[in-house]
Design an enzyme around this catalytic site. Structure first.
Site, PDB file in Angstrom:
ATOM      1  N   GLY A   1       2.558 118.942 117.396  1.00 50.32           N
ATOM      2  CA  GLY A   1       2.383 117.902 116.381  1.00 50.32           C
ATOM      3  C   GLY A   1       1.091 117.150 116.553  1.00 50.32           C
TER       4      GLY A   1
ATOM      5  N   HIS B   1      -4.358 126.480 112.159  1.00 50.76           N
ATOM      6  CA  HIS B   1      -2.981 126.931 112.367  1.00 50.76           C
ATOM      7  C   HIS B   1      -1.957 125.913 111.863  1.00 50.76           C
ATOM      8  CE1 HIS B   1      -3.242 124.595 116.237  1.00 50.76           C
ATOM      9  NE2 HIS B   1      -1.993 124.339 115.929  1.00 50.76           N
TER      10      HIS B   1
ATOM     11  N   SER C   1      -1.721 118.719 117.281  1.00 46.00           N
ATOM     12  CA  SER C   1      -2.806 119.614 116.885  1.00 46.00           C
ATOM     13  C   SER C   1      -3.536 119.064 115.668  1.00 46.00           C
ATOM     14  CB  SER C   1      -2.251 121.006 116.560  1.00 46.00           C
ATOM     15  OG  SER C   1      -1.747 121.630 117.705  1.00 46.00           O
TER      16      SER C   1
ATOM     17  N   ASP D   1     -10.450 127.945 114.519  1.00 51.70           N
ATOM     18  CA  ASP D   1      -9.191 127.247 114.252  1.00 51.70           C
ATOM     19  C   ASP D   1      -9.429 125.866 113.659  1.00 51.70           C
ATOM     20  OD1 ASP D   1      -6.471 126.912 114.053  1.00 51.70           O
ATOM     21  OD2 ASP D   1      -6.187 126.283 116.120  1.00 51.70           O
TER      22      ASP D   1
ATOM     23  N   LEU E   1     -22.644 142.476 113.770  1.00 56.93           N
ATOM     24  CA  LEU E   1     -23.274 143.791 113.900  1.00 56.93           C
ATOM     25  C   LEU E   1     -22.303 144.941 113.667  1.00 56.93           C
ATOM     26  CD1 LEU E   1     -25.643 143.343 116.995  1.00 56.93           C
ATOM     27  CD2 LEU E   1     -26.100 142.946 114.562  1.00 56.93           C
TER      28      LEU E   1
END
Length: 378
Positions: A221, A116, A223, A146, A278
């Site tokens: 910030g 992100h 992350s 992510d 599946l």
């Protein structure tokens, strides 16, 4: 004789009085028997751990161009909402910048960060701990966890060795951890906390969730930054916070190092993360659904929908089937089933025990590759 006895008694009384006064003046006296031991000042420092890990933590800046209307009204104008609904208004472009963090791995210039942080970015830049700023390119991404891997062309840089400096097991609730990142763009910052919980899921953050929860301060910030242990080993990648204000409230989440390393190895080797698929839409069994199907207890997972011509459809699975086991492993709920499916290698034969119209049937389905992002150009 009596006079001598009086002199002796007075001498003894005087001596006892002197000893009593000296006892009161002695340090530690005063009615208790607690011994005072000279205190030795002890202070824990994690400077060595930070020194080992901090050089590998970088700042990540991404820019993308977003379309904005050229005609605007003052904030709070009653016509503002109406303006946004009118079609055909002239639009322009402006640059939007997002801040994040990353972790250098190895010496090949690869940088781990959150997807992100760089999602839909037109330009990505990385600032090293020594202040150098270099351009970065996207190697691969896995939105389901992510995670993303960038590459920078810098020679001789020091990064965390995944083989030795990733702590992939043995993390316990209560362990000391430190979060290193670039909160609010102020520069590299370290915060201290503990592992508050393990295996956090059902948060609605990622498709596949198995977070480490920590009270080490993680803010916007941060992350993509590093969560390390007291020895400087990477415990996880800081990803999200629970907040009502936009700042840290003591509940942060990090992707475990074991997941990070697994995703990283597949992205570097294949460009995508291989996960079984599946093509079904599962639904948790509830007491009401169990009663409707005539079950004594709500066990298994209901198949709510099956993708036409998908792996499950070709294997004979139908809407309304109740999946009880996958490869003889009991299915607990929807999340558990999805994780079991994802752990299968595409092309592998998956055996399902399903309940259909009151009878148990065994179906064999060939797992497909979960649709995802295309392989990034290198």
């Amino acid at each position: 004789m009596r006079r001598l006895w009086l002199i002796f008694a007075q001498a003894v009384t005087l001596t006892l009085g002197i000893l009593f006064v000296l006892g009161l003046l002695r340090p530690g006296a005063g009615g208790d028997d607690i011994r005072r031991v000279p205190s030795q000042a002890t202070s824990a420092s994690y400077a060595d751990a930070v020194a080992r890990a901090a050089p590998a933590v970088v700042n990540v800046y991404s820019q993308k161009r977003v379309r904005v209307p050229l005609l605007t009204l003052p904030e709070g104008s009653p016509l503002q909402d109406l303006l946004g609904q009118l079609p055909g208004l002239p639009q322009g472009e402006e640059e939007s910048t997002s801040l994040g963090s990353g972790v250098l791995v190895g010496r090949d210039g690869h940088v781990l960060t959150n997807y992100h942080v760089i999602e839909a970015a037109d330009e990505i830049a990385v600032m090293l701990v020594d202040g150098r700023e270099v351009n970065a390119s996207l190697v691969g991404a896995d939105p389901d966890t992510d995670l993303a891997i960038l590459h920078i062309d810098v020679k001789g840089i020091e990064g965390l060795d995944p083989a030795r400096q990733f702590r992939t097991e043995g993390v316990r609730v209560g362990d000391i951890v430190l979060a290193i990142g670039n909160p609010f763009g102020v520069g590299q910052t370290t915060s201290l906390g503990i592992v508050s919980a393990l295996g956090r899921d059902r948060l609605g953050i990622n498709t596949y969730e198995n977070f480490i929860q920590t009270d080490a301060a993680i803010n916007p910030g941060s992350s993509g930054g590093a969560l390390i242990d007291a020895d400087g080993r990477l415990v996880g990648i800081n990803t999200a916070i629970f907040s009502r204000t936009g700042g840290s409230l003591g509940i942060g989440f990090a992707i475990p190092a074991a997941t990070v390393r697994q995703v990283m190895e597949q992205l570097l080797k294949q460009g995508v993360v291989q996960r079984g698929w599946l093509g079904i839409e599962p639904q948790d069994m509830t007491p009401d659904l169990a009663q409707a199907f005539g079950l004594s207890q709500s066990q298994g997972v209901l198949v709510a929908a099956v993708l036409r011509d998908g792996p499950a459809h070709r294997g004979g699975l139908r809407p309304g089937d109740i999946v009880n086991t996958l490869n003889r492993q009991q299915v607990r709920d929807t999340l558990h089933l999805l994780n079991l499916i994802a752990s299968q290698t595409p092309g592998a034969l998956v055996e399902l025990d399903v309940l259909r119209e009151g009878a148990v049937q065994t179906l064999k389905v060939v797992a497909g590759q979960r649709p995802g992002l295309p392989v990034a150009e290198r």
